[in-house]
Design a protein around this motif. Sequence first.
Motif, PDB file in Angstrom:
ATOM      1  N   LYS A  62     -36.648  98.013  46.511  1.00  0.00           N
ATOM      2  CA  LYS A  62     -37.525  96.857  46.559  1.00  0.00           C
ATOM      3  C   LYS A  62     -37.251  96.088  47.837  1.00  0.00           C
ATOM      4  O   LYS A  62     -36.091  95.964  48.252  1.00  0.00           O
ATOM      5  N   LEU A  65     -38.444  88.742  49.617  1.00  0.00           N
ATOM      6  CA  LEU A  65     -38.521  87.667  50.599  1.00  0.00           C
ATOM      7  C   LEU A  65     -39.338  88.119  51.808  1.00  0.00           C
ATOM      8  O   LEU A  65     -38.976  87.886  52.955  1.00  0.00           O
ATOM      9  N   LYS A  70     -42.621  83.203  49.186  1.00  0.00           N
ATOM     10  CA  LYS A  70     -41.306  83.512  48.630  1.00  0.00           C
ATOM     11  C   LYS A  70     -40.190  82.910  49.483  1.00  0.00           C
ATOM     12  O   LYS A  70     -39.222  82.367  48.981  1.00  0.00           O
ATOM     13  N   MET A  74     -37.507  80.116  48.051  1.00  0.00           N
ATOM     14  CA  MET A  74     -36.085  80.402  47.916  1.00  0.00           C
ATOM     15  C   MET A  74     -35.237  79.825  49.049  1.00  0.00           C
ATOM     16  O   MET A  74     -34.012  79.851  48.976  1.00  0.00           O
ATOM     17  N   GLU A 107     -43.307  88.324  39.609  1.00  0.00           N
ATOM     18  CA  GLU A 107     -43.936  88.420  40.926  1.00  0.00           C
ATOM     19  C   GLU A 107     -44.926  89.584  40.931  1.00  0.00           C
ATOM     20  O   GLU A 107     -44.615  90.639  40.385  1.00  0.00           O
ATOM     21  N   GLU A 109     -46.714  92.482  42.967  1.00  0.00           N
ATOM     22  CA  GLU A 109     -46.368  93.235  44.171  1.00  0.00           C
ATOM     23  C   GLU A 109     -47.168  94.536  44.254  1.00  0.00           C
ATOM     24  O   GLU A 109     -47.542  95.103  43.233  1.00  0.00           O
ATOM     25  N   GLU A 140     -42.833  92.552  39.290  1.00  0.00           N
ATOM     26  CA  GLU A 140     -41.370  92.550  39.243  1.00  0.00           C
ATOM     27  C   GLU A 140     -40.906  91.330  38.448  1.00  0.00           C
ATOM     28  O   GLU A 140     -41.448  90.236  38.586  1.00  0.00           O
ATOM     29  N   PHE A 151     -29.327  80.546  46.068  1.00  0.00           N
ATOM     30  CA  PHE A 151     -28.444  81.489  46.757  1.00  0.00           C
ATOM     31  C   PHE A 151     -28.704  81.474  48.256  1.00  0.00           C
ATOM     32  O   PHE A 151     -29.639  80.831  48.732  1.00  0.00           O
ATOM     33  N   GLY A 161     -30.723  91.808  45.181  1.00  0.00           N
ATOM     34  CA  GLY A 161     -32.026  91.159  45.369  1.00  0.00           C
ATOM     35  C   GLY A 161     -32.625  90.623  44.082  1.00  0.00           C
ATOM     36  O   GLY A 161     -33.854  90.619  43.917  1.00  0.00           O
ATOM     37  N   SER A 162     -31.774  90.178  43.165  1.00  0.00           N
ATOM     38  CA  SER A 162     -32.214  89.596  41.882  1.00  0.00           C
ATOM     39  C   SER A 162     -32.976  90.586  40.994  1.00  0.00           C
ATOM     40  O   SER A 162     -33.621  90.176  40.024  1.00  0.00           O
ATOM     41  N   GLY A 233     -42.623  93.435  47.723  1.00  0.00           N
ATOM     42  CA  GLY A 233     -42.303  92.003  47.713  1.00  0.00           C
ATOM     43  C   GLY A 233     -43.428  91.159  47.147  1.00  0.00           C
ATOM     44  O   GLY A 233     -44.614  91.494  47.266  1.00  0.00           O
ATOM     45  N   GLY A 234     -43.045  90.058  46.541  1.00  0.00           N
ATOM     46  CA  GLY A 234     -44.011  89.168  45.896  1.00  0.00           C
ATOM     47  C   GLY A 234     -45.018  88.622  46.897  1.00  0.00           C
ATOM     48  O   GLY A 234     -44.654  88.145  47.971  1.00  0.00           O
TER      49      GLY A 234
HETATM   50  C1  OOG Z   1     -34.916  87.397  45.717  1.00  0.00           C
HETATM   51  C2  OOG Z   1     -35.814  88.576  45.489  1.00  0.00           C
HETATM   52  C3  OOG Z   1     -37.167  88.332  46.080  1.00  0.00           C
HETATM   53  C4  OOG Z   1     -39.509  89.217  46.310  1.00  0.00           C
HETATM   54  O1  OOG Z   1     -40.404  89.957  45.897  1.00  0.00           O
HETATM   55  O2  OOG Z   1     -39.693  88.413  47.223  1.00  0.00           O
HETATM   56  C5  OOG Z   1     -38.179  89.308  45.679  1.00  0.00           C
HETATM   57  C6  OOG Z   1     -35.254  86.252  44.815  1.00  0.00           C
HETATM   58  O3  OOG Z   1     -36.215  85.528  45.091  1.00  0.00           O
HETATM   59  O4  OOG Z   1     -34.557  86.071  43.818  1.00  0.00           O
HETATM   60  O5  OOG Z   1     -38.007  90.167  44.838  1.00  0.00           O
END
Ligand code: OOG
Length: 262
Positions: A62, A65, A70, A74, A107, A109, A140, A151, A161-162, A233-234
């Motif tokens: 994946k 960010l 996003k 974050m 998210e 994607e 996701e 973070f 990456g969560s 990514g989102g």
């Molecule tokens: C990090 C993972 C970000 C995305 O699609 O941007 C992510 C987070 O925001 O926790 O998966």
Amino acid sequence: MKMTSQVISALADIVIHAQDRAHTIPKLTDQYPQMSIADAYAVQDELQRRWVERGDRVMGYKAGLTSKAKMQQMGVHVPSFGILTNAMSRPENGVINIGELVHPRVEAEIAFILRSELRGPDCTIEQVIEATDFIIPAVEVIDSRYEKFKFDLTSVIADNGSSSRFVVGGRPRDVNDLDLRTIGVVIEKNGEIQAVGASAAVLDHPANAIVMLVQHLASRDQVLPAGSFVMTGGITEAIPVEKGDNVLARFQEMGSVSFRFV
Ligand code: OOG
Ligand code: MG
């Protein structure tokens, strides 16, 4: 100074425990402010080693960010990459047990399935398009193990990456049949619109997320294997969810993805 393999292994223990038991931990950089991005990816390598050891299969990667929405949400302005395994995958129209998660967010994607391998620091967007078998809508479920979902780049990489869950749905489409910059997406929760966006939000074109991923892998002497599943990514900010929430993401000309939290 590079972290020792003992420290990397101890950090992987902490992260995997938090992921498996759904509890928060302080940011790893609170205790290890000297931890580098390379160290954080070494923690990911260790997570991967443990997942494979317990029988999980790596499906791909994946990128995160990768959109301004996003990054702003974050406070981290550099894309990150993570590993996806079959254990994170959940069926479309199914349920996700929220008790296994800390503070999940969803998210929308665009995911790519690659027919051939991609490699090298000079990978181009044309090569990504050429190597793509098809694209498919995905949602996701991210779930940072860090307190208050806060973070820095290094810490989030070490937490893979969560990543927590993902659901693929809709219908597969040929990359040549769509303009990948103008795919509209609408995220609904319990029938109410939460966010809308278009795919250009991801680095002008979601295939650019794969270019960056391939460059990242090349810097670590790795390739993106044929058959890889990659989430780019989102497109919009991530939407927090609770028990009982119905999630529906509608993708223009690609169908929709839906599931429920129980
Ligand atoms: C990090 C993972 C970000 C995305 O699609 O941007 C992510 C987070 O925001 O926790 O998966
Ligand atoms: Mg994501």
